[in-house]
Motif scaffolding. Structure first.
Motif, PDB file in Angstrom:
ATOM      1  N   TYR A   8      48.204   9.418  -4.287  1.00  0.00           N
ATOM      2  CA  TYR A   8      47.449   9.443  -3.545  1.00  0.00           C
ATOM      3  C   TYR A   8      47.774   8.570  -2.747  1.00  0.00           C
ATOM      4  CZ  TYR A   8      44.965  12.948  -7.003  1.00  0.00           C
ATOM      5  OH  TYR A   8      44.343  13.574  -7.972  1.00  0.00           O
ATOM      6  N   ALA A   9      47.254   8.579  -1.473  1.00  0.00           N
ATOM      7  CA  ALA A   9      46.330   7.675  -0.860  1.00  0.00           C
ATOM      8  C   ALA A   9      44.875   6.886  -0.440  1.00  0.00           C
ATOM      9  CB  ALA A   9      46.969   7.721   0.482  1.00  0.00           C
ATOM     10  N   ILE A  10      45.752   5.908  -1.192  1.00  0.00           N
ATOM     11  CA  ILE A  10      43.529   5.151  -1.441  1.00  0.00           C
ATOM     12  C   ILE A  10      43.350   3.910  -0.804  1.00  0.00           C
ATOM     13  CG2 ILE A  10      41.931   4.701  -3.365  1.00  0.00           C
ATOM     14  CD1 ILE A  10      42.774   7.311  -3.448  1.00  0.00           C
ATOM     15  N   SER A  11      42.871   3.946   0.121  1.00  0.00           N
ATOM     16  CA  SER A  11      41.942   2.384   1.393  1.00  0.00           C
ATOM     17  C   SER A  11      41.667   1.635  -0.190  1.00  0.00           C
ATOM     18  CB  SER A  11      41.579   3.152   2.033  1.00  0.00           C
ATOM     19  OG  SER A  11      41.165   1.762   2.436  1.00  0.00           O
ATOM     20  N   SER A  12      41.466   0.655  -0.303  1.00  0.00           N
ATOM     21  CA  SER A  12      40.806  -0.624  -1.061  1.00  0.00           C
ATOM     22  C   SER A  12      39.735  -0.673  -0.714  1.00  0.00           C
ATOM     23  CB  SER A  12      41.777  -1.737  -0.899  1.00  0.00           C
ATOM     24  OG  SER A  12      41.507  -2.511   0.735  1.00  0.00           O
ATOM     25  N   ASP A  13      39.392  -0.066   0.727  1.00  0.00           N
ATOM     26  CA  ASP A  13      37.637  -0.312   1.475  1.00  0.00           C
ATOM     27  C   ASP A  13      37.162   1.253   0.086  1.00  0.00           C
ATOM     28  OD1 ASP A  13      39.051  -2.049   2.672  1.00  0.00           O
ATOM     29  OD2 ASP A  13      38.787  -0.838   4.615  1.00  0.00           O
ATOM     30  N   VAL A  14      37.460   1.801  -0.363  1.00  0.00           N
ATOM     31  CA  VAL A  14      37.010   2.807  -1.001  1.00  0.00           C
ATOM     32  C   VAL A  14      36.175   2.348  -2.005  1.00  0.00           C
ATOM     33  CG1 VAL A  14      37.163   5.225  -2.272  1.00  0.00           C
ATOM     34  CG2 VAL A  14      38.688   4.866  -0.162  1.00  0.00           C
ATOM     35  N   LEU A  15      37.724   1.781  -3.290  1.00  0.00           N
ATOM     36  CA  LEU A  15      37.508   1.228  -4.666  1.00  0.00           C
ATOM     37  C   LEU A  15      36.132   0.753  -3.992  1.00  0.00           C
ATOM     38  CD1 LEU A  15      41.195   1.575  -6.155  1.00  0.00           C
ATOM     39  CD2 LEU A  15      38.959   3.586  -6.012  1.00  0.00           C
ATOM     40  N   SER A  16      36.252   0.086  -3.258  1.00  0.00           N
ATOM     41  CA  SER A  16      35.411  -1.399  -3.195  1.00  0.00           C
ATOM     42  C   SER A  16      33.857  -1.635  -2.360  1.00  0.00           C
ATOM     43  CB  SER A  16      35.746  -2.535  -2.502  1.00  0.00           C
ATOM     44  OG  SER A  16      36.251  -2.838  -1.488  1.00  0.00           O
ATOM     45  N   SER A  17      34.063   0.336  -2.156  1.00  0.00           N
ATOM     46  CA  SER A  17      32.514   0.338  -1.340  1.00  0.00           C
ATOM     47  C   SER A  17      31.771   1.905  -2.342  1.00  0.00           C
ATOM     48  CB  SER A  17      32.848   0.985  -0.330  1.00  0.00           C
ATOM     49  OG  SER A  17      33.158   0.682   0.466  1.00  0.00           O
ATOM     50  N   PRO A  18      30.616   1.795  -2.264  1.00  0.00           N
ATOM     51  CA  PRO A  18      29.252   2.709  -3.049  1.00  0.00           C
ATOM     52  C   PRO A  18      30.068   3.849  -3.307  1.00  0.00           C
ATOM     53  CG  PRO A  18      27.903   0.566  -1.967  1.00  0.00           C
ATOM     54  CD  PRO A  18      29.337   0.690  -1.278  1.00  0.00           C
TER      55      PRO A  18
END
Length: 240
Positions: A8-18
């Motif tokens: 998966y291409a997962i942005s760190s912004d996704v995991l640190s955002s609600p």
């Protein structure tokens, strides 16, 4: 982010955002709520109910974060044999009460693994629906315990978890949101978020399961057991 298990291409912004919450050492942890019930003016209280994967690897910073979030009770949906087999013991966190609430019986959890993996290889959606139907038939007392807590202790945040936070935890989330009259599309989207939530844990999962012959020798089917597709949840919602 890539792994031999899944990619998966997962942005760190996704995991640190609600709705994700950063609790070091805990995977796939999200806050429920913060959304409106369909057709009403009711807004579901945010940062009060959390769901996640296992807490075995929680760090000291993670412990402090749970305290900061006000979590007083953790409901563990895993079976005793599951905890023992994967050496994933419950951590000791002062001020937090851990409640064992196995969603499946010991016999149900000790399933015919090769047969299950073959089902996922042959028809992933059908395998998921069969598994979720079994959980729904068995997990009533466990889910009831959690809902009773929410009713009786409305000012005490809690966390619900199992190994990865997709199936047994995911179905609790479904029922919670259905009671709160959240739209099916939003429920399906929340389920899909486990795709991002599990991404950092995939190397750990691969290390854990590649060492077990029954999984290593049936890797194609096994790898499908960790997807969280919105269309799968849409089918589950039509089944409930």
């Amino acid at each position: 982010m890539s792994s031999g298990l899944l990619s998966y291409a997962i942005s760190s912004d996704v995991l640190s955002s609600p709705p994700f919450v950063v609790v070091p050492g805990v995977i796939n942890i999200r806050a429920l709520g913060g959304t409106s019930a369909e057709g009403t003016q009711m807004h579901i209280k945010p940062l009060h109910v959390f769901c996640s994967g296992e807490l075995t690897r929680i760090t000291d910073v993670g412990r402090s974060k749970l305290e900061e979030l006000g979590v007083t009770t953790v409901f563990d949906l895993r079976s005793d044999s599951e905890i023992a087999e994967f050496h994933s013991e419950t951590p000791d966190i002062p001020g937090i009460r851990f409640v064992r609430a196995p969603a499946l019986t010991e016999n149900a959890w000790k399933i015919d693994i090769p047969e299950l993996i073959q089902r996922y290889k042959d028809n992933e959606l059908k395998a998921d629906l069969n598994g979720y139907d079994q959980i729904l038939q068995m997990a009533g007392p466990s889910y009831g315990l959690i809902f009773s807590h929410l009713r009786d202790h409305p000012s005490e945040p809690c966390l619900v978890h199992y190994t990865v936070g997709r199936d047994r935890t995911g179905l609790f989330v479904v029922l919670f949101y259905m009671l709160m009259r959240v739209s099916d599309s939003n429920i399906a989207h929340d389920y899909y978020l486990s795709t991002a939530g599990l991404a950092p844990f995939l190397p750990v999962l691969e290390t854990r399961f590649r060492s077990i012959p029954v999984f290593r020798d049936n890797w194609e089917g096994f790898s499908k057991m960790f997807s969280a597709k919105a269309e799968t949840m849409a089918a589950v919602l039509s089944m409930i």
